[in-house]
Write an enzyme that holds these catalytic residues in place. Structure first.
Site, PDB file in Angstrom:
ATOM      1  N   ALA A  81      30.823  12.540   2.420  1.00  0.00           N
ATOM      2  CA  ALA A  81      29.586  13.235   2.775  1.00  0.00           C
ATOM      3  C   ALA A  81      29.904  14.669   3.160  1.00  0.00           C
ATOM      4  CB  ALA A  81      28.886  12.529   3.935  1.00  0.00           C
ATOM      5  N   ASP A  82      28.913  15.521   2.991  1.00  0.00           N
ATOM      6  CA  ASP A  82      29.035  16.901   3.457  1.00  0.00           C
ATOM      7  C   ASP A  82      27.668  17.379   3.928  1.00  0.00           C
ATOM      8  OD1 ASP A  82      31.076  19.297   3.426  1.00  0.00           O
ATOM      9  OD2 ASP A  82      29.122  20.112   2.878  1.00  0.00           O
TER      10      ASP A  82
END
Length: 203
Positions: A81-82
């Protein structure tokens, strides 16, 4: 008499590998009963591309993180995730200095911004399932005293947009539309849906 199979042999699911060094994401996953078998933070260049929009950056980086770890964990299920904070087309940095954090708070003060988290789930067969989740957050107009106190707390260090909603900065939030966990760093509903969709998370 044959002995009982070890618990790990009874579970045919591939091991979940979290492609993130964020303790916040680990804590969020635990809320939905998910404990990764391993944590493997990827080492990638997170510099935005020229004219890249915040949503595009979140999606691209989450996929790049997943692919980097998939190469090292070919038999695992890789979750990456970012999170990116954007004001209009502008991408706010992950504040590393007090000056960066001050600039972020000045920009967020008294206005709305958007928080995007890209989620990528890499499967052992090489497929990559992706989502980008958006939340809208509105800050009150910050006083100088509030800004100084928050900067002194150090909570902003390394955080997208120079703040973290799950600590004292939540007192600044006038309005939030969308997923709260997305603003923290991992949208739990969408992540759970991805894991359920491939039969990894039950029920």
């Amino acid at each position: 008499m044959a002995g009982l199979a070890a618990p790990e042999l009874l579970d045919a699911r591939p091991p979940l590998v979290l492609a993130s060094g964020s303790p916040r994401r680990l804590d969020l996953l635990r809320r939905i009963g998910v404990v990764p078998a391993r944590v493997c933070p990827p080492d990638i260049d997170e510099t935005p591309l020229k004219q890249e929009l915040p949503r595009q950056l979140a999606g691209r980086l989450s996929q790049a993180k997943a692919r980097a770890v998939m190469a090292a964990e070919p038999s695992g299920l890789v979750l990456a995730a970012d999170t990116v904070v954007g004001v209009g087309r502008r991408i706010l940095p992950k504040a590393e200095t007090i000056e960066q954090a001050r600039d972020c708070l000045a920009l967020l003060s008294g206005r709305r911004h958007r928080v995007y988290t890209g989620v990528a789930l890499g499967l052992p067969d090489g497929r990559l399932l992706t989502r980008v989740v958006e939340s809208v957050v509105s800050f009150q107009r910050l006083t100088e005293a509030q800004t100084k106190a928050y900067l002194a707390s150090g909570e902003w260090q390394g955080k997208a947009g120079g703040y973290t909603i799950q600590e004292s900065a939540e007192a600044f939030v006038r309005f939030l539309s969308g997923s709260h966990s997305n603003v923290v760093g991992l949208p739990l509903h969408e992540t759970a849906q991805l894991l359920r969709g491939i039969g990894w998370l039950r029920p």
